[in-house]
Design an enzyme around this catalytic site. Structure first.
Site, PDB file in Angstrom:
ATOM      1  N   ASP A  20      16.555  36.847  41.697  1.00  0.00           N
ATOM      2  CA  ASP A  20      15.493  36.717  42.698  1.00  0.00           C
ATOM      3  C   ASP A  20      14.673  35.459  42.461  1.00  0.00           C
ATOM      4  OD1 ASP A  20      16.053  38.869  44.272  1.00  0.00           O
ATOM      5  OD2 ASP A  20      14.478  40.161  43.490  1.00  0.00           O
ATOM      6  N   LYS A  22      13.758  35.885  47.653  1.00  0.00           N
ATOM      7  CA  LYS A  22      12.922  36.451  48.705  1.00  0.00           C
ATOM      8  C   LYS A  22      11.481  36.109  48.350  1.00  0.00           C
ATOM      9  CE  LYS A  22      15.732  40.513  49.933  1.00  0.00           C
ATOM     10  NZ  LYS A  22      15.936  40.193  51.332  1.00  0.00           N
ATOM     11  N   MET A  35       1.622  41.764  47.354  1.00  0.00           N
ATOM     12  CA  MET A  35       1.935  41.016  48.577  1.00  0.00           C
ATOM     13  C   MET A  35       0.818  41.143  49.617  1.00  0.00           C
ATOM     14  SD  MET A  35       5.945  42.212  48.761  1.00  0.00           S
ATOM     15  CE  MET A  35       5.542  43.921  48.330  1.00  0.00           C
TER      16      MET A  35
END
Length: 241
Positions: A34, A56, A165
């Site tokens: 990732d 991502k 996030m």
């Protein structure tokens, strides 16, 4: 058939990856890594392993999840040992559950190796315990980009809130929590690039939270436990112009 390791690489600092994760990484023929995983973790991979970037990151071009799962199936069906290396823990906002389900549906052996999730480790690195028996009875982990989140319910729950996030929607989140009755003076903080040398943070209050100057990835902590933060580094160290 081969085998897939779903590996949690920890919150950022490569030294916070577990010994079991390092050993499994050293067995892999193929590593799908990732974007948020420190490249220092690859020191444990074999020199002949194939490294595939499947990043991502919010606001950036990302590898489609369906394509990642297709690669996992492709290489494991070739008889290879595959390491799916994820930041934090693979089952905490990491889609590890989806990948495990897809692999098992095709008869692929899957071993999950937990990692230290950022929601625990990043506050701890700043001296913040997400639980403390004198000030809170629990902690709630939540994603900040889900439109379906009931912020009013979270404002009433009385637990520490740890938000992943959440920078993009920070203004909306804080306003909804205040509107639901959470004290605007509740201690709060933003921690960017936690556990890394580039870590920056702002320790403030709920009403003082601002994403200005932060780019992410970041963890947001709201609750009385933030009072335990090491205050000598309480202001964000802004990037040079």
């Amino acid at each position: 058939m081969g085998k897939v390791f779903l590996i949690g690489a920890g919150p950022g600092d490569p030294e916070l990856m577990t010994l079991k994760a390092a050993r499994a990484l050293g067995l892999a023929d193929v590593v799908l890594i990732d974007d948020l995983v420190s490249r220092g973790c690859l020191a444990h991979a074999r020199s002949d392993a194939r490294i595939i970037e499947v990043g991502k990151r919010g606001g950036c071009k990302s590898t489609p999840q369906a394509f990642i799962e297709k690669l996992l199936l492709l290489y494991s069906k070739e008889g290879k040992t595959v390491a799916r290396l994820k930041g934090g823990d693979p089952f905490v906002f990491g889609r590890g559950g989806e990948e495990a389900e897809a692999l098992k549906a095709h008869g692929i052996e899957v071993e999950v190796i937990p990692g230290i999730t950022a929601g625990i480790a990043v506050p701890a690195a700043l001296g913040i315990p997400v639980t403390h028996r004198q000030v809170t009875h629990g902690v709630t982990f939540v994603t900040g980009h889900g439109a379906e989140i009931d912020w009013a319910a979270l404002a009433r729950c009385g637990t520490t809130l740890v938000i992943y996030m959440g920078l993009k929607n920070l203004e909306r989140i804080s306003s909804q929590l205040i509107a639901a009755g959470l004290n605007p003076g509740t201690p709060a903080c933003i921690i960017e690039n936690g556990t890394l040398r580039t870590q920056r943070q702002l320790v403030t209050t709920l009403s003082g939270l601002s994403a200005a100057g932060f780019e992410g990835p970041a963890i947001i902590v709201i609750g009385e436990v933030v009072r335990f933060a090491r205050m000598e580094i309480s202001q964000p160290r802004m990037k040079a112009a």
